[in-house]
Design a protein around this motif. Structure first.
Motif, PDB file in Angstrom:
ATOM      1  N   ALA A  20       0.830  -1.204   0.000  1.00 41.12           N
ATOM      2  CA  ALA A  20       0.000   0.000   0.000  1.00 41.12           C
ATOM      3  C   ALA A  20       0.868   1.259   0.000  1.00 41.12           C
ATOM      4  O   ALA A  20       0.578   2.235  -0.709  1.00 41.12           O
ATOM      5  CB  ALA A  20      -0.935  -0.011   1.204  1.00 41.12           C
ATOM      6  N   ARG A  71       1.210   4.229  -2.941  1.00 44.48           N
ATOM      7  CA  ARG A  71       1.009   5.657  -2.683  1.00 44.48           C
ATOM      8  C   ARG A  71       2.165   6.511  -3.213  1.00 44.48           C
ATOM      9  O   ARG A  71       1.973   7.676  -3.570  1.00 44.48           O
ATOM     10  CB  ARG A  71       0.858   5.908  -1.179  1.00 44.48           C
ATOM     11  CG  ARG A  71      -0.510   5.575  -0.622  1.00 44.48           C
ATOM     12  CD  ARG A  71      -0.672   6.131   0.780  1.00 44.48           C
ATOM     13  NE  ARG A  71       0.193   5.440   1.734  1.00 44.48           N
ATOM     14  CZ  ARG A  71      -0.181   4.397   2.450  1.00 44.48           C
ATOM     15  NH1 ARG A  71      -1.408   3.909   2.317  1.00 44.48           N
ATOM     16  NH2 ARG A  71       0.648   3.833   3.298  1.00 44.48           N
ATOM     17  N   GLY A  97      -1.489   3.785  -7.022  1.00 44.29           N
ATOM     18  CA  GLY A  97      -2.652   3.438  -6.219  1.00 44.29           C
ATOM     19  C   GLY A  97      -3.907   4.174  -6.639  1.00 44.29           C
ATOM     20  O   GLY A  97      -5.005   3.817  -6.206  1.00 44.29           O
ATOM     21  N   GLN A 154      -7.672   2.232 -10.885  1.00 46.03           N
ATOM     22  CA  GLN A 154      -8.727   1.369 -10.367  1.00 46.03           C
ATOM     23  C   GLN A 154      -8.281  -0.080 -10.200  1.00 46.03           C
ATOM     24  O   GLN A 154      -8.597  -0.725  -9.197  1.00 46.03           O
ATOM     25  CB  GLN A 154      -9.943   1.430 -11.294  1.00 46.03           C
ATOM     26  CG  GLN A 154     -11.137   0.628 -10.770  1.00 46.03           C
ATOM     27  CD  GLN A 154     -12.354   0.748 -11.682  1.00 46.03           C
ATOM     28  OE1 GLN A 154     -12.215   1.079 -12.861  1.00 46.03           O
ATOM     29  NE2 GLN A 154     -13.521   0.494 -11.139  1.00 46.03           N
ATOM     30  N   ARG A 198      -6.205  -0.395  -7.077  1.00 46.91           N
ATOM     31  CA  ARG A 198      -7.055  -0.235  -5.887  1.00 46.91           C
ATOM     32  C   ARG A 198      -7.860  -1.495  -5.629  1.00 46.91           C
ATOM     33  O   ARG A 198      -8.018  -1.929  -4.475  1.00 46.91           O
ATOM     34  CB  ARG A 198      -7.995   0.961  -6.057  1.00 46.91           C
ATOM     35  CG  ARG A 198      -7.305   2.310  -6.037  1.00 46.91           C
ATOM     36  CD  ARG A 198      -8.281   3.419  -5.630  1.00 46.91           C
ATOM     37  NE  ARG A 198      -9.487   3.422  -6.460  1.00 46.91           N
ATOM     38  CZ  ARG A 198      -9.615   4.132  -7.582  1.00 46.91           C
ATOM     39  NH1 ARG A 198      -8.598   4.867  -8.020  1.00 46.91           N
ATOM     40  NH2 ARG A 198     -10.743   4.105  -8.257  1.00 46.91           N
ATOM     41  N   GLN A 199      -8.403  -2.080  -6.671  1.00 45.32           N
ATOM     42  CA  GLN A 199      -9.216  -3.286  -6.495  1.00 45.32           C
ATOM     43  C   GLN A 199      -8.383  -4.444  -5.955  1.00 45.32           C
ATOM     44  O   GLN A 199      -8.837  -5.184  -5.070  1.00 45.32           O
ATOM     45  CB  GLN A 199      -9.867  -3.666  -7.828  1.00 45.32           C
ATOM     46  CG  GLN A 199     -11.012  -2.746  -8.234  1.00 45.32           C
ATOM     47  CD  GLN A 199     -11.586  -3.112  -9.590  1.00 45.32           C
ATOM     48  OE1 GLN A 199     -10.914  -3.720 -10.418  1.00 45.32           O
ATOM     49  NE2 GLN A 199     -12.824  -2.733  -9.820  1.00 45.32           N
TER      50      GLN A 199
END
Length: 357
Positions: A238, A242, A252, A255, A258-259
């Protein structure tokens, strides 16, 4: 069920995190042996090896506290064989061992003076035992015994007729051969071969329920360690998503990324929930076989998905030997198969569901 950490869990977990984080900061690239004697000694001096065992051996806690320590070990992928030596062998000795076995095998290990590795029964590898009035004689072999390459002794599950027994085997005993093996994340594993090894009757764990108890504890320990590995791998991924930019945007923000991270988060929380449910029931003496099967299924399946997501999001960086993510990937893959695969535990769960009420 209350899955909140107890005060003892918070204290032990906090102590373990402080000690292990400091160690990891000073050893960004540990060797592949799976064992650091200085770290093991430091854990012993800090009381981490002894504290999470029952009161009769000087501790005062148990499985839930062991899981807290194992999560912290997983978060740093530290070369400390706590899951094998403490959560299985030491726990068995504390629960079922007699005074002589505790003095001979357990006390030195709790002082950080050595390790013991379990070699529990599998479908594809086993030991056979015979006994007379004074001794046991054991034959057989088992491959990929975790932490077996450097262990000073072994807790071996051997078949005797339709039953099984746990036997304490000294590495230096005549007829014992230990061959180091290279597993996916290091060289700690070993091929253990016993050629008509003579074992004193006093080295047997007499309780008939001990083998099944040890196998359950081993599975829970793997799940707890895997939770720490996946939790930290997801945090690192994560943070990378970022900060890593593509087309002037953090990756990030896309989409698809993120998924995948959202799915990984759900998987980690599923591992957490099923681990604590299984550990809580086992620690309270309740039937926990099905819950352990569910927990190990999630540790295996979710571990596979989260590990691959972490590497994929990191792209080529995820497999660089100079970058820590590859250590988390290989640790997660190892835990995927330790103490039984997802399929094996699903079969166990299926048998339980199919059993007559």
């Amino acid at each position: 069920m209350d899955f909140e950490y107890t005060e003892a869990q918070r204290d032990l977990s906090g102590l373990a995190r402080e000690l292990l984080t400091d160690w990891a900061g000073r050893h960004p690239r540990p060797d592949d042996t799976g064992f650091d004697a200085r770290l093991w000694g430091a854990m012993a001096r800090a009381g981490l090896l002894e504290a999470a065992l029952p009161e009769q051996v000087g501790g005062g806690y148990g499985l839930l506290e062991q899981c807290g320590v194992l999560i912290e070990i997983g978060r740093t992928v530290a070369p400390a064989p706590y899951a094998t030596s403490i959560a299985v062998v030491a726990a068995v000795l504390a629960e079922f061992g007699d005074d002589a076995q505790v003095r001979r095998w357990l006390r030195p290990m709790l002082r950080g003076e050595g390790t013991l590795a379990p070699a529990l029964a599998r479908d594809f590898a086993s030991f056979e035992a015979e006994r007379d009035e004074k001794s046991w004689r054991v034959r057989g072999s088992q491959s990929v015994v975790a932490a077996g390459a450097f262990a000073d002794g072994y807790l071996v599950e051997a078949r005797i007729g339709a039953n099984s027994v746990l036997l304490l085997v000294d590495r230096e005993a005549e007829g014992v051969t230990v061959t180091r093996q290279h597993a996916v994340n290091g060289t700690d594993a070993a091929l253990l071969e016993l050629d008509a090894v003579l074992i004193p009757r006093a080295a047997a764990i007499s309780a008939p329920e001990a083998p099944a108890w040890a196998r359950r504890r081993a599975a829970v320990a793997v799940c707890a360690h895997q939770l720490g590995v996946l939790e930290r791998a997801l945090e690192m991924t994560a943070e990378y998503a970022r900060t890593r930019k593509q087309f002037d945007k953090p990756i990030g923000a896309f989409q698809a990324v993120r998924q995948r991270l959202a799915d990984a988060y759900i998987d980690v929380e599923a591992v957490r929930l099923t681990l604590w449910q299984a550990a809580w029931r086992e620690s309270h003496g309740l039937a926990a076989e099905s819950e352990i099967d569910v927990a190990k299924f999630w540790a295996s399946e979710a571990g596979h998905r989260v590990a691959h997501t972490a590497v994929h999001v990191h792209a080529s960086t995820g497999i660089y030997l100079d970058y820590p993510m590859q250590r988390y990937f290989t640790a997660a893959k190892r835990a995927e198969f330790e103490s039984g695969t997802a399929t094996a535990h699903l079969r166990g769960l299926g048998l339980a569901l199919d059993a007559p009420v």
